[in-house]
Design a protein around this motif. Structure first.
Motif, PDB file in Angstrom:
ATOM      1  N   LEU A  77       0.829  -1.329   0.216  1.00 49.04           N
ATOM      2  CA  LEU A  77      -0.123  -0.038   0.019  1.00 49.04           C
ATOM      3  C   LEU A  77       0.787   1.330   0.055  1.00 49.04           C
ATOM      4  N   PRO A  78       0.154   2.407  -0.696  1.00 48.32           N
ATOM      5  CA  PRO A  78       0.933   3.531  -0.566  1.00 48.32           C
ATOM      6  C   PRO A  78       1.272   3.942   0.886  1.00 48.32           C
ATOM      7  N   ILE A  79       2.539   4.956   1.004  1.00 48.09           N
ATOM      8  CA  ILE A  79       2.641   5.616   2.005  1.00 48.09           C
ATOM      9  C   ILE A  79       2.127   6.886   2.405  1.00 48.09           C
ATOM     10  N   GLY A  80       1.443   7.042   3.575  1.00 51.64           N
ATOM     11  CA  GLY A  80       1.023   8.573   3.893  1.00 51.64           C
ATOM     12  C   GLY A  80      -0.427   8.527   4.609  1.00 51.64           C
ATOM     13  N   GLU A  81      -0.909   9.551   4.665  1.00 55.54           N
ATOM     14  CA  GLU A  81      -2.172   9.812   5.337  1.00 55.54           C
ATOM     15  C   GLU A  81      -3.136   9.410   4.358  1.00 55.54           C
ATOM     16  N   ARG A  82      -4.056   8.356   4.822  1.00 58.24           N
ATOM     17  CA  ARG A  82      -5.083   7.995   4.104  1.00 58.24           C
ATOM     18  C   ARG A  82      -6.430   8.916   4.062  1.00 58.24           C
ATOM     19  N   ILE A  83      -6.784   9.369   2.823  1.00 60.02           N
ATOM     20  CA  ILE A  83      -7.959  10.300   2.867  1.00 60.02           C
ATOM     21  C   ILE A  83      -9.003   9.786   1.635  1.00 60.02           C
ATOM     22  N   ILE A  84     -10.193  10.226   2.142  1.00 61.24           N
ATOM     23  CA  ILE A  84     -11.277  10.381   1.086  1.00 61.24           C
ATOM     24  C   ILE A  84     -11.557  11.759   0.573  1.00 61.24           C
ATOM     25  N   MET A  85     -11.488  11.884  -0.764  1.00 61.88           N
ATOM     26  CA  MET A  85     -11.881  13.101  -1.556  1.00 61.88           C
ATOM     27  C   MET A  85     -13.133  12.935  -2.132  1.00 61.88           C
ATOM     28  N   HIS A  86     -14.193  13.800  -1.579  1.00 62.95           N
ATOM     29  CA  HIS A  86     -15.437  13.709  -2.320  1.00 62.95           C
ATOM     30  C   HIS A  86     -16.137  15.074  -2.588  1.00 62.95           C
ATOM     31  N   GLY A  87     -17.294  14.866  -3.362  1.00 58.17           N
ATOM     32  CA  GLY A  87     -17.958  16.129  -3.371  1.00 58.17           C
ATOM     33  C   GLY A  87     -19.113  16.055  -4.619  1.00 58.17           C
ATOM     34  N   ARG A  88     -19.546  16.961  -5.054  1.00 61.50           N
ATOM     35  CA  ARG A  88     -20.476  17.142  -6.167  1.00 61.50           C
ATOM     36  C   ARG A  88     -20.008  18.197  -6.981  1.00 61.50           C
ATOM     37  N   VAL A  89     -20.481  17.803  -8.337  1.00 57.38           N
ATOM     38  CA  VAL A  89     -20.405  18.762  -9.518  1.00 57.38           C
ATOM     39  C   VAL A  89     -21.667  19.376  -9.809  1.00 57.38           C
ATOM     40  N   ILE A  90     -21.597  20.587  -9.724  1.00 60.46           N
ATOM     41  CA  ILE A  90     -23.167  21.205  -9.788  1.00 60.46           C
ATOM     42  C   ILE A  90     -23.113  22.546 -10.680  1.00 60.46           C
ATOM     43  N   ASP A  91     -24.251  22.889 -11.258  1.00 56.10           N
ATOM     44  CA  ASP A  91     -24.345  24.212 -12.146  1.00 56.10           C
ATOM     45  C   ASP A  91     -24.285  25.294 -11.327  1.00 56.10           C
ATOM     46  N   THR A 136     -19.455  11.212 -12.622  1.00 46.77           N
ATOM     47  CA  THR A 136     -20.177  11.519 -11.711  1.00 46.77           C
ATOM     48  C   THR A 136     -21.560  10.656 -11.746  1.00 46.77           C
ATOM     49  N   ASP A 137     -22.276  10.627 -10.652  1.00 41.26           N
ATOM     50  CA  ASP A 137     -23.393   9.857 -10.581  1.00 41.26           C
ATOM     51  C   ASP A 137     -24.538  10.613 -10.891  1.00 41.26           C
ATOM     52  N   ALA A 138     -25.818  10.261 -11.050  1.00 41.97           N
ATOM     53  CA  ALA A 138     -27.022  11.319 -11.325  1.00 41.97           C
ATOM     54  C   ALA A 138     -27.279  12.208 -10.444  1.00 41.97           C
ATOM     55  N   ASP A 139     -26.594  12.356  -9.169  1.00 45.40           N
ATOM     56  CA  ASP A 139     -26.817  13.164  -8.479  1.00 45.40           C
ATOM     57  C   ASP A 139     -25.589  14.273  -8.325  1.00 45.40           C
ATOM     58  N   GLY A 140     -24.702  13.989  -9.288  1.00 42.77           N
ATOM     59  CA  GLY A 140     -23.392  14.732  -9.614  1.00 42.77           C
ATOM     60  C   GLY A 140     -22.345  14.493  -8.553  1.00 42.77           C
ATOM     61  N   ARG A 141     -22.498  13.392  -7.870  1.00 38.64           N
ATOM     62  CA  ARG A 141     -21.250  12.969  -6.780  1.00 38.64           C
ATOM     63  C   ARG A 141     -20.187  12.287  -7.589  1.00 38.64           C
ATOM     64  N   TYR A 142     -19.018  12.449  -7.008  1.00 40.92           N
ATOM     65  CA  TYR A 142     -17.872  11.859  -7.310  1.00 40.92           C
ATOM     66  C   TYR A 142     -17.204  11.393  -6.048  1.00 40.92           C
ATOM     67  N   ARG A 143     -16.312  10.403  -6.115  1.00 38.00           N
ATOM     68  CA  ARG A 143     -15.441  10.180  -4.961  1.00 38.00           C
ATOM     69  C   ARG A 143     -13.967   9.324  -5.270  1.00 38.00           C
ATOM     70  N   PHE A 144     -13.025   9.689  -4.487  1.00 37.25           N
ATOM     71  CA  PHE A 144     -11.710   9.225  -4.761  1.00 37.25           C
ATOM     72  C   PHE A 144     -11.245   8.851  -3.316  1.00 37.25           C
ATOM     73  N   ARG A 145     -10.399   7.695  -3.403  1.00 34.53           N
ATOM     74  CA  ARG A 145      -9.563   7.286  -2.193  1.00 34.53           C
ATOM     75  C   ARG A 145      -8.153   7.323  -2.617  1.00 34.53           C
ATOM     76  N   THR A 146      -7.403   8.142  -1.570  1.00 35.94           N
ATOM     77  CA  THR A 146      -6.067   8.597  -1.911  1.00 35.94           C
ATOM     78  C   THR A 146      -5.271   8.774  -0.717  1.00 35.94           C
TER      79      THR A 146
END
Length: 242
Positions: A77-91, A136-146
């Motif tokens: 596994l990568p070294i470092g502080e594990r985080i979740i980056m998430h949010g929405r893309v909206i107009d 993005t899903d139907a609600d404009g949501r995205y998610r990354f783990r890094t």
């Protein structure tokens, strides 16, 4: 477009910095020397493509803890502080921008990119590639783990450092509508010291690029979460690089 969106809000050009900004040294060579080309002169494929309906997203394309790891167990596994980056893309009206491609790239936890021209003395992480993508899903949501990227020095000044940040690209409906920004982390003292950030004269523009700690989405004994919503246009738009 005006018929479909009768209440279209034009981008506030005063929100954007001058493209030629000597305090940010690379803008001297990167700023355009000729007049911009109108999108009306673009080809139909440039105005309408690509189409992402058939894009195949791999199982770990949005999981940077897994998409470059070496075979094996926990040691891979990568070294470092594990985080979740998430949010929405909206107009500009808060409506979701669904089924659009979100891409991201970043330095590793030591502040080094996996790029042949990055010669910063921090070591490369053999288990971290630093790139990801998702739809993005139907609600404009995205998610990354890094992992949380580290700050790094750059030759803009004698002792200039970039804050920890993640580059984000939102494609929109076509390649000609692609928008690129950077995500910073709440509370980072390097943010106001960065020459790139300093070209923004409006503090609210800077705030649109700062992700907020989201304890509700954090995973106990695993990783913290940061929420970063992207507003593609309007009065509350996220600041984007030209």
């Amino acid at each position: 477009m005006s018929q479909k969106y009768p209440y279209f809000l034009a981008r506030d050009r005063a929100w954007q910095p001058a493209q030629y900004t000597p305090g940010y040294k690379t803008s001297i060579t990167r700023s355009p020397k000729q007049a911009l080309v109108s999108i009306q002169n673009a080809s139909p494929s440039e105005r309408s493509g690509p189409v992402f309906d058939g894009l195949e997203i791999g199982q770990y394309d949005n999981d940077l803890l897994m998409n470059f790891r070496t075979e094996g167990t926990q040691a891979g596994l990568p070294i470092g502080e594990r985080i979740i980056m998430h949010g929405r893309v909206i107009d500009q009206f808060g409506k979701p921008v669904a089924n659009t491609l979100v891409e991201m790239w970043q330095a590793n936890s030591g502040g080094r990119y996996r790029h042949k021209k990055d010669n910063y003395l921090a070591p490369l992480d053999p288990n971290f590639g630093g790139v990801g993508r998702c739809m993005t899903d139907a609600d404009g949501r995205y998610r990354f783990r890094t992992v949380r990227p580290g700050p790094y020095p750059w030759p803009n000044g004698i002792n200039t450092w970039r804050p920890a940040h993640i580059h984000v690209s939102v494609m929109g409906p076509s390649i000609s509508t692609r928008l690129i920004t950077q995500m910073y982390f709440e509370g980072d003292p390097l943010i106001p010291l960065c020459p790139i950030v300093q070209v923004l004269k409006d503090p609210e523009a800077v705030e649109t690029m700062v992700a907020r700690l989201d304890m509700a989405m954090s995973k106990p004994m695993d990783c913290l979460a940061y929420r970063f919503d992207v507003v593609v246009r309007g009065a509350l738009q996220t600041y984007f690089e030209e």
